[in-house]
Design a protein around this motif. Structure first.
Motif, short mmCIF file in Angstrom:
data_model
loop_
_atom_site.label_atom_id
_atom_site.label_comp_id
_atom_site.label_asym_id
_atom_site.label_seq_id
_atom_site.Cartn_x
_atom_site.Cartn_y
_atom_site.Cartn_z
N GLY A 149 0.75 -0.85 -0.11
CA GLY A 149 -0.21 0.08 0.40
C GLY A 149 0.73 1.02 -0.25
O GLY A 149 0.16 2.35 -0.47
N HIS A 150 2.02 0.79 0.31
CA HIS A 150 3.00 2.28 0.39
C HIS A 150 3.47 2.77 -0.80
O HIS A 150 3.99 3.85 -0.97
N LEU A 151 3.30 1.81 -2.12
CA LEU A 151 3.87 2.26 -3.33
C LEU A 151 2.55 2.83 -4.15
O LEU A 151 1.91 2.90 -4.02
N THR A 152 3.59 4.34 -4.37
CA THR A 152 2.49 4.74 -5.54
C THR A 152 3.47 5.35 -6.53
O THR A 152 4.42 5.38 -7.09
N PRO A 153 2.68 6.01 -8.10
CA PRO A 153 3.42 6.23 -8.48
C PRO A 153 4.57 7.55 -8.45
O PRO A 153 5.47 7.78 -9.03
N ALA A 154 5.01 8.24 -7.22
CA ALA A 154 5.36 9.06 -7.31
C ALA A 154 6.61 8.47 -6.89
O ALA A 154 7.45 8.74 -6.43
N TRP A 155 6.85 6.84 -6.96
CA TRP A 155 8.41 6.19 -6.75
C TRP A 155 8.74 5.99 -7.76
O TRP A 155 9.80 6.33 -8.08
N PRO A 207 -5.47 5.69 -2.08
CA PRO A 207 -5.84 6.77 -1.81
C PRO A 207 -6.44 7.63 -1.61
O PRO A 207 -5.30 8.26 -3.18
N ALA A 208 -7.73 8.45 -1.84
CA ALA A 208 -7.78 9.52 -2.89
C ALA A 208 -6.69 10.38 -2.93
O ALA A 208 -6.42 11.69 -3.42
N ARG A 209 -6.28 10.11 -0.88
CA ARG A 209 -5.36 11.88 -1.06
C ARG A 209 -3.49 12.04 -1.57
O ARG A 209 -3.16 13.07 -2.61
N LEU A 210 -3.63 10.71 -2.79
CA LEU A 210 -2.46 10.05 -3.43
C LEU A 210 -2.56 9.98 -5.05
O LEU A 210 -1.94 9.47 -5.77
N PHE A 211 -3.66 9.85 -4.92
CA PHE A 211 -4.62 9.27 -6.07
C PHE A 211 -3.85 10.22 -7.19
O PHE A 211 -4.03 9.79 -8.97
N PRO A 212 -3.98 11.92 -7.64
CA PRO A 212 -3.21 12.38 -8.15
C PRO A 212 -1.88 11.99 -8.89
O PRO A 212 -2.20 11.84 -9.51
N THR A 213 -1.40 11.46 -8.18
CA THR A 213 0.57 10.66 -8.25
C THR A 213 0.27 9.30 -9.78
O THR A 213 1.46 9.11 -10.10
N LEU A 214 -1.32 9.32 -10.06
CA LEU A 214 -1.35 7.93 -10.94
C LEU A 214 -0.71 8.83 -12.31
O LEU A 214 -0.25 8.82 -13.35
N LEU A 215 -0.65 10.24 -12.42
CA LEU A 215 -0.45 11.29 -13.17
C LEU A 215 0.78 11.19 -13.94
O LEU A 215 1.50 11.15 -14.73
N ILE A 216 2.00 10.33 -12.62
CA ILE A 216 3.12 10.36 -13.24
C ILE A 216 3.62 9.09 -13.91
O ILE A 216 4.79 9.44 -14.62
N LEU A 217 2.25 8.47 -14.27
CA LEU A 217 2.99 7.53 -15.15
C LEU A 217 2.94 7.71 -16.49
O LEU A 217 4.26 7.44 -17.43
N MET A 243 7.38 8.13 -27.13
CA MET A 243 6.66 8.60 -27.30
C MET A 243 5.01 8.00 -26.70
O MET A 243 3.86 8.72 -27.14
N ASN A 244 4.82 7.00 -28.22
CA ASN A 244 3.67 6.21 -27.58
C ASN A 244 2.85 5.43 -26.25
O ASN A 244 1.79 6.21 -26.47
N THR A 245 4.15 5.05 -26.08
CA THR A 245 3.97 4.84 -24.56
C THR A 245 3.26 6.08 -23.69
O THR A 245 2.22 5.03 -23.02
N THR A 246 3.98 7.01 -24.20
CA THR A 246 3.39 8.13 -23.23
C THR A 246 1.79 7.84 -23.47
O THR A 246 1.61 8.49 -23.14
N TYR A 247 1.10 8.02 -25.11
CA TYR A 247 0.12 8.66 -25.06
C TYR A 247 -0.44 7.61 -24.70
O TYR A 247 -2.02 7.52 -24.38
N VAL A 248 -0.22 6.16 -24.75
CA VAL A 248 -1.05 4.85 -23.84
C VAL A 248 -1.44 5.61 -22.74
O VAL A 248 -2.76 5.42 -22.12
N PHE A 249 -0.43 5.69 -22.01
CA PHE A 249 -0.40 6.70 -20.26
C PHE A 249 -1.79 7.43 -20.53
O PHE A 249 -2.39 7.56 -19.19
N ALA A 250 -1.14 8.68 -21.15
CA ALA A 250 -2.37 9.28 -20.96
C ALA A 250 -3.71 9.07 -21.00
O ALA A 250 -4.37 9.65 -20.53
N ALA A 251 -4.14 8.02 -22.44
CA ALA A 251 -5.41 7.77 -22.25
C ALA A 251 -5.19 6.99 -20.72
O ALA A 251 -7.64 6.97 -21.04
N LEU A 252 -5.04 6.14 -21.29
CA LEU A 252 -5.38 5.42 -19.47
C LEU A 252 -5.82 6.48 -17.95
O LEU A 252 -6.80 6.76 -17.27
N ILE A 253 -5.11 7.65 -18.00
CA ILE A 253 -5.19 8.82 -17.43
C ILE A 253 -6.51 9.64 -17.34
O ILE A 253 -7.29 9.63 -16.34
#
Length: 330
Positions: A149-155, A207-217, A243-253
């Protein structure tokens, strides 16, 4: 009770005033602001009228960095136990390289107008990035145990910092050092991506407080693309993959945006800014390399989105400070 709080133990409220709770995550603000500077710079060919805004945004970002640095140095001097607690915090530990990343981005932003200052900043930031990366990795693999649970995209932040090094490093005449940091950062990103995806799929939601870190993907492949082009000087198949990996993660976000909009504000919301900036810069670069107007449009959409995000975050952060909603104990 003294300030010598045991590592990993949260400080008592009665022993720490607001300075003690001034978080390392404040440096994510500088990452976002410097990302805006670089995004505006990358848009100049398409939007020549933004040129005067580049230096304005640059000096504003530098001023914010200096202000945040002063407060954090004061915290180190007056509340070293609180800094130790942050270092032993499973999430905040990953944000320490945000300091060196801010300087690296500053060096890239200063390169066109102030090359000597950019050179000095890059050298200092690269040394700091190397030290912080090794220190954070050592902290992760030490005797302390982390829960899933400590692991987030902030890592991803330490890996992103390494990948940024070549953006200015190649132009400043340090190709081998740039390859060293790029290689280490890329491998670290791949390892962490595997761990983060496992955590997102098979364990409890972030957790909701850390959910925005998902964009770090979005950030590692976007920054990786920019650095890779600096290193090899041309667009090859691996560049297309990044570059296309970037767009894949952007679509997920994008699918997660409705959930993001329902969340209360926290400093972690600044995690929205730099990844969008990286996506914008990479899109403008990809458009120039491919000659495609479609990617130019994506870059323009990204820039507009980034400006809205930064403006909203600045306003909400000022309000949060005025309302004493931040710099509070966890």
């Amino acid at each position: 009770m003294s300030d010598a709080t045991a590592p990993g133990q949260a400080p008592e409220n009665s022993d720490f005033h607001r300075l003690a709770h001034f978080p390392i995550t404040f440096f994510a603000i500088v990452m976002g602001l410097m990302g805006l500077v670089l995004a505006l710079h990358s848009a100049q060919e398409v939007l020549p009228w933004v040129e005067p805004l580049v230096n304005i945004a640059l000096f504003f970002g530098i001023a914010v960095f200096v202000l945040i640095a002063i407060f954090y140095v004061a915290k180190i001097l007056h509340h070293p136990g609180a800094v130790v607690w942050e270092w032993n915090h499973p999430v905040r530990l990953a944000f320490f390289p945000a300091m060196s990343i801010s300087l690296l981005l500053m060096s890239v932003a200063c390169y066109a107008s102030f090359p000597q200052a950019a050179h000095a900043l890059w050298v200092v930031a690269t040394i700091a990035q190397g030290i912080l990366t090794v220190s954070v990795l050592s902290g992760w693999i030490s005797h302390r145990s982390f829960e899933v649970g400590h692991l987030t995209p902030a890592w991803f932040i330490p890996a992103v910092g390494n990948i940024i090094v070549p953006v200015a490093g190649v132009r400043l005449g340090y190709p081998e050092i740039s390859w060293l940091f790029f290689s280490g950062g890329l491998v670290l990103w791949i390892v962490l991506l595997t761990l983060v995806m496992n955590r997102l799929v098979f364990h409890n939601p972030i957790p909701a407080r850390l959910f925005p870190t998902l964009l770090i993907l979005i950030a590692p492949p976007a920054v990786g693309f920019i650095s890779y082009i600096q290193l090899v000087g041309t667009l090859d198949p691996f560049g297309h993959v990044l570059m296309n990996t970037t767009y894949v993660f952007a679509a997920l976000i994008l699918v997660q945006v409705p959930k993001l909009l329902k969340l209360p504000f926290a400093l972690s919301w600044w995690a929205l800014s730099f990844p969008v900036a990286a996506l914008t810069i990479a899109s403008f670069l990809y458009a120039r390399l491919t000659g495609s107007g479609a990617y130019e449009v994506i870059g323009l959409i990204g820039l507009f989105t980034l400006v809205v995000i930064i403006a909203g975050l600045i306003l909400r952060t000022v309000l949060a400070i005025a309302r004493n909603e931040i710099c509070q104990p966890e």
